[in-house]
Write a protein that holds these residues in place. Structure first.
Motif, PDB file in Angstrom:
ATOM      1  N   GLY A  39      -4.731 -15.303 -13.417  1.00  0.00           N
ATOM      2  CA  GLY A  39      -5.145 -14.692 -14.770  1.00  0.00           C
ATOM      3  C   GLY A  39      -5.331 -13.221 -14.777  1.00  0.00           C
ATOM      4  N   GLU A  61      -7.904 -12.363 -11.583  1.00  0.00           N
ATOM      5  CA  GLU A  61      -6.997 -12.705 -10.349  1.00  0.00           C
ATOM      6  C   GLU A  61      -5.867 -11.501  -9.879  1.00  0.00           C
ATOM      7  N   ASN A  86      -1.762 -20.968  -5.894  1.00  0.00           N
ATOM      8  CA  ASN A  86      -1.303 -21.355  -7.412  1.00  0.00           C
ATOM      9  C   ASN A  86       0.277 -21.511  -7.210  1.00  0.00           C
ATOM     10  N   PRO A 100      -7.208 -15.529  -5.920  1.00  0.00           N
ATOM     11  CA  PRO A 100      -7.047 -16.674  -6.792  1.00  0.00           C
ATOM     12  C   PRO A 100      -8.437 -17.229  -7.332  1.00  0.00           C
ATOM     13  N   HIS A 157      -7.718 -28.798 -15.523  1.00  0.00           N
ATOM     14  CA  HIS A 157      -7.748 -27.457 -15.004  1.00  0.00           C
ATOM     15  C   HIS A 157      -9.069 -26.850 -15.183  1.00  0.00           C
ATOM     16  N   GLY A 176      -3.665 -24.405  -8.409  1.00  0.00           N
ATOM     17  CA  GLY A 176      -3.693 -24.023  -9.795  1.00  0.00           C
ATOM     18  C   GLY A 176      -2.146 -23.526 -10.436  1.00  0.00           C
ATOM     19  N   GLU A 177      -2.481 -23.130 -11.462  1.00  0.00           N
ATOM     20  CA  GLU A 177      -1.284 -22.711 -12.107  1.00  0.00           C
ATOM     21  C   GLU A 177      -0.656 -21.511 -11.921  1.00  0.00           C
ATOM     22  N   ALA A 178      -1.454 -20.245 -12.100  1.00  0.00           N
ATOM     23  CA  ALA A 178      -0.944 -18.579 -11.969  1.00  0.00           C
ATOM     24  C   ALA A 178      -2.262 -17.737 -12.266  1.00  0.00           C
TER      25      ALA A 178
HETATM   26  N1  URA Z   1      -5.968 -20.127 -13.273  1.00  0.00           N
HETATM   27  C1  URA Z   1      -5.437 -20.476 -12.373  1.00  0.00           C
HETATM   28  O1  URA Z   1      -4.421 -21.444 -12.500  1.00  0.00           O
HETATM   29  N2  URA Z   1      -5.363 -19.891 -11.191  1.00  0.00           N
HETATM   30  C2  URA Z   1      -6.093 -18.760 -11.010  1.00  0.00           C
HETATM   31  O2  URA Z   1      -6.043 -18.504  -9.933  1.00  0.00           O
HETATM   32  C3  URA Z   1      -6.898 -18.532 -12.158  1.00  0.00           C
HETATM   33  C4  URA Z   1      -7.082 -19.080 -13.152  1.00  0.00           C
END
Ligand code: URA
Length: 253
Positions: free
Chosen positions: A113, A116, A149, A122, A223, A109-111
């Motif tokens: 939130g 998390e 992520n 994650p 996503h 995923g991205e990062a």
């Molecule tokens: N969105 C993401 O990209 N990663 C996460 O862990 C949670 C939300």
């Protein structure tokens, strides 16, 4: 279990089945059946390779080796204490990733939130709950895949990670992929797609078609938070499910 708890469980089950229906899932695979199926495939392979049934399965089942274990320990420690970019100043918890370190399927995923960042895990917020359901619809559980992520610390207000943050964090994901050696990676959203398949065009153009990262097939898909934002849009869910069916086919081959 009291009546209220049973009702809660049933509501959850109903939600889950409705989501599967919206995705376009045609049938569900019971986890025990999947285990039996892979076991019998294994047996067939063994009997092809070796006529003597007493000689099969002499190789011990190997998990993560001691050496890899040490590399994982080092990597996770480095991630946990990382100060390579300013995001360490605002994070609550670092989110290194979790799951089976020998997984055949990895989600990126991205990062993190807000949820998390608070839990250090994650995909545990709303988007994460959808991802969990997608994984379950594939006949798998979260513990059978690896989820990570691109960025390990939450960007303030969930803003898109900056290029310099991605650059600073990149060695961690690269090392995770190197250690896991997944058979397939699912790139969730544009940030993960740009990291794994640089030069990719818009999500609508790239999704559903395998690309390649270091020889590993990468399936770009929307996503899960895009699904959350477009809750009522069954078409998007169906597209994601089509992408996951391709992934399952590859995993089964
Ligand atoms: N969105 C993401 O990209 N990663 C996460 O862990 C949670 C939300």
């Amino acid at each position: 279990m009291n009546d209220q708890e049973i009702r809660k469980e049933l509501d959850e089950l109903k939600n889950q089945l409705t989501f599967f229906q919206d995705l376009g899932v045609e049938f569900l695979i019971c986890p025990e059946k999947r285990a039996e199926a892979s076991l019998s495939k294994e047996k067939m392979r063994e009997s092809k390779n070796n006529d003597n049934p007493l000689l099969v399965n002499l190789e011990p089942v190997t998990g993560v080796t001691d050496n890899e274990e040490a590399e994982w320990d080092k990597l996770i420690h480095q991630i946990m204490v990382c100060r390579f970019c300013p995001l360490y100043k605002t994070r609550t918890k670092v989110v290194p990733g979790e799951g089976d370190r020998r997984a055949r399927l990895m989600f990126v995923g991205e990062a993190p939130g807000r949820d998390e960042d608070l839990q250090g895990r994650p995909f545990v917020g709303r988007a994460g709950q959808l991802l969990t359901k997608i994984i379950q619809a594939m006949g798998l559980s979260r513990s059978q895949v690896y989820i990570a992520n691109v960025i390990k610390c939450r960007p303030p207000e969930n803003r898109t990670p900056k290029p310099e943050e991605i650059k600073a964090c990149s060695p961690y994901l690269l090392k995770q992929i190197e250690l896991i050696k997944p058979k397939v990676i699912v790139a969730l959203g544009k940030v993960a797609v740009d990291f794994l398949l640089p030069g990719a065009k818009s999500m609508s153009e790239v999704r559903g078609n395998f690309g390649e990262f270091s020889g590993i097939p990468v399936m770009p898909t929307f996503h899960p938070s895009y699904l959350v934002r477009n809750e009522g849009n069954k078409e998007i869910k169906k597209m994601v499910w089509e992408d996951m069916k391709k992934v399952m086919k590859l995993l089964e081959s």
